[in-house]
Design an enzyme around this catalytic site. Sequence first.
Site, PDB file in Angstrom:
ATOM      1  N   THR A 137      -2.011  -2.932  -2.116  1.00 31.41           N
ATOM      2  CA  THR A 137      -3.218  -2.438  -2.686  1.00 31.41           C
ATOM      3  C   THR A 137      -3.279  -1.649  -4.081  1.00 31.41           C
ATOM      4  OG1 THR A 137      -3.548  -1.801  -0.050  1.00 31.41           O
ATOM      5  CG2 THR A 137      -5.264  -0.859  -1.531  1.00 31.41           C
ATOM      6  N   HIS A 181      -5.481 -10.025   7.725  1.00 32.63           N
ATOM      7  CA  HIS A 181      -4.835  -9.531   9.009  1.00 32.63           C
ATOM      8  C   HIS A 181      -5.968  -9.804  10.174  1.00 32.63           C
ATOM      9  CE1 HIS A 181      -1.924  -7.764   6.436  1.00 32.63           C
ATOM     10  NE2 HIS A 181      -1.487  -7.170   7.348  1.00 32.63           N
ATOM     11  N   ASP A 219      -8.455  -2.881   1.276  1.00 34.40           N
ATOM     12  CA  ASP A 219      -8.053  -2.059   2.705  1.00 34.40           C
ATOM     13  C   ASP A 219      -9.435  -1.754   3.249  1.00 34.40           C
ATOM     14  OD1 ASP A 219      -7.971   0.322   4.072  1.00 34.40           O
ATOM     15  OD2 ASP A 219      -6.109   0.402   3.132  1.00 34.40           O
ATOM     16  N   GLY A 238      -4.985  -2.921   6.590  1.00 35.14           N
ATOM     17  CA  GLY A 238      -5.512  -1.494   6.692  1.00 35.14           C
ATOM     18  C   GLY A 238      -5.573  -1.355   8.173  1.00 35.14           C
ATOM     19  N   GLU A 268      -5.222  -7.940  14.927  1.00 34.60           N
ATOM     20  CA  GLU A 268      -3.963  -7.336  14.796  1.00 34.60           C
ATOM     21  C   GLU A 268      -3.817  -6.187  15.927  1.00 34.60           C
ATOM     22  OE1 GLU A 268      -3.634  -5.058  11.180  1.00 34.60           O
ATOM     23  OE2 GLU A 268      -1.662  -4.777  11.336  1.00 34.60           O
ATOM     24  N   ASP A 307       6.606  -7.934   7.722  1.00 32.65           N
ATOM     25  CA  ASP A 307       5.371  -6.922   7.515  1.00 32.65           C
ATOM     26  C   ASP A 307       5.834  -6.004   6.553  1.00 32.65           C
ATOM     27  OD1 ASP A 307       3.322  -5.131   7.762  1.00 32.65           O
ATOM     28  OD2 ASP A 307       2.754  -6.658   9.324  1.00 32.65           O
ATOM     29  N   ASP A 308       6.756  -5.095   7.245  1.00 31.54           N
ATOM     30  CA  ASP A 308       7.328  -3.968   6.469  1.00 31.54           C
ATOM     31  C   ASP A 308       8.759  -3.660   7.009  1.00 31.54           C
ATOM     32  OD1 ASP A 308       4.774  -2.521   5.460  1.00 31.54           O
ATOM     33  OD2 ASP A 308       4.192  -3.433   7.461  1.00 31.54           O
ATOM     34  N   HIS A 361       4.572  -6.354   3.043  1.00 23.06           N
ATOM     35  CA  HIS A 361       3.660  -5.115   2.074  1.00 23.06           C
ATOM     36  C   HIS A 361       4.771  -4.616   1.149  1.00 23.06           C
ATOM     37  CE1 HIS A 361      -0.112  -5.534   4.754  1.00 23.06           C
ATOM     38  NE2 HIS A 361       0.735  -5.973   5.455  1.00 23.06           N
ATOM     39  N   ARG A 381      -3.464   0.766  -6.576  1.00 17.69           N
ATOM     40  CA  ARG A 381      -3.387   2.088  -6.370  1.00 17.69           C
ATOM     41  C   ARG A 381      -3.286   2.944  -7.967  1.00 17.69           C
ATOM     42  NH1 ARG A 381       0.916   5.661  -4.639  1.00 17.69           N
ATOM     43  NH2 ARG A 381       2.093   3.745  -4.371  1.00 17.69           N
TER      44      ARG A 381
HETATM   45 ZN   LIG Z   1       0.693  -6.567   7.602  1.00 15.92          ZN
END
Ligand SMILES: [Zn+2]
Length: 364
Positions: A117, A224, A165, A195, A227, A309-310, A28, A119
């Site tokens: 996403t 996803h 999301d 999300g 999760e 992922d992050d 992300h 924005r």
């Molecule tokens: Zn993810």
Amino acid sequence: MFNPTTEVTPGAEMIDFRALPKIELHAHLSGSISRQCLHEVWLKKKGESAQSVVDLPDPLIEMPEGKHDYDLTTFFPLFSRYIYRLVDTKWALTYTTLSVLQDFAADGVVYLELRTTPRAMPQAALSKADYIQTILDAISQFESAQSLSHDANPSMKTNLILTIDRRNSLPEAEEVLSLTKQFFNKGVVGLDLAGDPARTEIQHLAPVFQKAKREIPGVGVTLHFGEAESSGTDDELDMLLLWGPPDRLGHVIHLSEGIKEKVIRRGGVGLELCLSCNVRAGMITGDYGDHHFQEWYKVKNCNIVLGTDDVGVFGSPLSNEYALVAEHFGLSRSEICALARQGIDVIFGGEEEKERLRRLMWHE
Ligand SMILES: [Zn+2]
């Protein structure tokens, strides 16, 4: 986290995990920004007395180095309450995107699919389409600079996936679909569902994914999937398996035996597994050695792709994810190379890119 370049796998085989050419398909954008980069954005905005940072603490205080224990209740608010407020101008979006690309390339990633996403940034007069165009421009800028440099490393190709999301209304999701259509083959290659998994009312989004496959030939769909316990019911997962249908599934944690069977029977599904994210956010019970990687690794007709992922939040670069797998599941050098290559067939970036990856990724 240990240094991935010096880790020794069982059998005393040295693997330089950073030099290993890698594919990252589950990242992300906003969650991949390093704390140092967020700090630089904050400093610049402070210097300009920007209104948006008046009551925002320094990122290095808000998210101290070494803090990675964000769980599903603290993770999502971190973005809405903090990161989105900091990255709210065209300059900040470009600066942070370039920094994310630089970090992935420096970690040996040769093909990247970033997801985000769309924005709008009204205070900066940026529409959702402008938001996407700004990111695509940053990617082009990065790729041109790479092709001019005399770096010995293979260059990194980046594509974008747009995220719907789980909180989105049908019109909001339809808008993401129409942006996917608008930017398809201009850097956008797929559509994602992500999300807060606590939002379980998502049936209304089904038509958007059906339409995506029908109206955008060649678009990739990733979801996803299971999760959290709340989003891992048979009802939801049976429904999601019909959305598109999906080409790839993210996390695949809370799956009943029946759902696992259906995923396996389908064959060729890409499974985006994010070990550090799952362990550090407490999404699985136990530690790295207990991760469901070991179960899926034995399944021969799915394609496992490790993902971060992050990385900005969980702090484990992709090279470290490979090192963790080698350490905890005893994969040899040739098994690690074969694992990295499993991602090739499930990228959304097209045949030509797959060919490039087949040439440059290590066989052993
Ligand atoms: Zn993810």
